[in-house]
Design an enzyme around this catalytic site. Structure first.
Site, PDB file in Angstrom:
ATOM      1  N   LEU A  28      73.332  44.444  22.991  1.00 24.99           N
ATOM      2  CA  LEU A  28      73.045  45.726  23.358  1.00 24.99           C
ATOM      3  C   LEU A  28      73.883  46.335  24.791  1.00 24.99           C
ATOM      4  CD1 LEU A  28      71.928  48.661  22.428  1.00 24.99           C
ATOM      5  CD2 LEU A  28      69.701  47.722  23.693  1.00 24.99           C
ATOM      6  N   ASP A  29      74.676  47.242  24.671  1.00 20.82           N
ATOM      7  CA  ASP A  29      75.128  47.666  25.724  1.00 20.82           C
ATOM      8  C   ASP A  29      75.920  46.878  26.633  1.00 20.82           C
ATOM      9  OD1 ASP A  29      74.555  50.247  25.417  1.00 20.82           O
ATOM     10  OD2 ASP A  29      72.648  50.139  26.076  1.00 20.82           O
ATOM     11  N   GLU A  30      76.492  45.463  26.084  1.00 21.02           N
ATOM     12  CA  GLU A  30      76.985  44.700  26.769  1.00 21.02           C
ATOM     13  C   GLU A  30      78.343  44.376  26.246  1.00 21.02           C
ATOM     14  OE1 GLU A  30      74.746  41.175  27.652  1.00 21.02           O
ATOM     15  OE2 GLU A  30      72.924  42.389  28.347  1.00 21.02           O
TER      16      GLU A  30
END
Length: 285
Positions: free
Chosen positions: A228-230
């Site tokens: 997530l969001d990486e």
């Protein structure tokens, strides 16, 4: 015959002679190279290259010449028409700043994409899509309901195929995508988030930031992955603020930064300027 603009992108293990071989294969067909950028990563040993050129040669002739080079140097490569906007599907929830910015740039001809539909888990932004003449599809997702989430993601994949979308843009779409969906959209889905993550998670991040007295706000556009969001970062931007900024001002500034950052990432991807190098990206601006 009028020359047609095309873009070649490639990556391979770095070794001598790649640029000479690639440009030679194009020039042999009387291609006129208008832009060429390359980078050899000293850490990973990966060579990446983007070549823009005009050519009257057929697609088949170009690919035949390039295939010889690809076999010699073990290239992973793509050849695209530079005069065709990229078919795109945009996803959103209730916040419209990124969607409005993308739709305005699209209608103004300032973004090389063809936005074929807007998909949302809410109906709040349907009037905005209607204003720009873009089809709006409501795909409801009940938070915490696994069956609803699975049905929504299956519908999304159907829409990607139905509209022929080659890029999916998450313009503040506030649902976490499953690992399976992330894998299905690998390398062709872009997300935007405020750069407070992971410091300020959850609701009202700008208000949390105001309470902590931050001095820099910003945004990050990245490819979507199961982490997530990486995912690999495409673009980032910041704005400096000080003690005088209210929470409302941080929200306004943050939304502006998010919209600008996402638009640049979408443009660079559509222009074939972004190449993956492991968990990083090479961006030929």
């Amino acid at each position: 015959m009028t020359p047609r603009p095309r873009v070649l992108t490639l990556s391979c293990p770095d070794r001598p002679g790649i640029v000479h071989a690639v440009t030679g294969a194009l020039v042999a067909l009387d291609a006129n190279i208008t832009e060429s950028q390359q980078y050899g990563d000293p850490d990973t040993g990966l060579f990446t290259m983007r070549v823009a050129f005009d050519a009257t040669a057929s697609e088949e002739a170009l690919r035949a010449n390039l295939e010889v080079v690809a076999h010699r140097f073990d290239l992973a490569w793509t050849l695209s028409a530079a005069d065709e906007p990229l078919p795109t599907l945009v996803m959103c929830s209730k916040q419209g700043h990124c969607l409005n910015d993308l739709l305005f740039r699209h209608r103004s001809g300032h973004l090389p994409v063809d936005i074929r539909a807007v998909v949302s888990n809410h109906t709040d932004l349907a009037p905005l899509a209607e204003f720009y003449g873009i089809p709006f599809v409501h795909v409801p997702v009940v938070t915490g309901d696994a069956a609803s989430k699975a049905a929504g993601e299956a519908r999304l994949l159907d829409l990607v195929q139905e509209f022929g979308a080659e890029l999916v843009v998450l313009a503040r779409y506030m649902q976490v995508l499953s690992d399976d969906l992330c894998r299905s959209l690998s390398g062709r889905a872009i997300n935007i988030h405020h750069s407070f993550l992971p410091s300020f998670k959850g609701a009202r991040p700008y208000h949390q930031a105001h309470a902590r007295g931050v001095k820099i706000i910003g945004a990050t556009a990245h490819y979507v992955t199961a982490d997530l969001d990486e995912g690999p970062i495409i673009e980032q931007e910041i704005e400096r603020v000080d003690h005088r900024a209210t929470a409302a001002e941080l929200v306004r500034l943050g939304q502006d930064v998010e919209a600008r950052t996402l638009a640049r990432a979408v443009r660079w991807h559509a222009e074939q300027r972004v190449l993956l190098d492991g968990n990083r990206t090479v961006v030929f601006r």
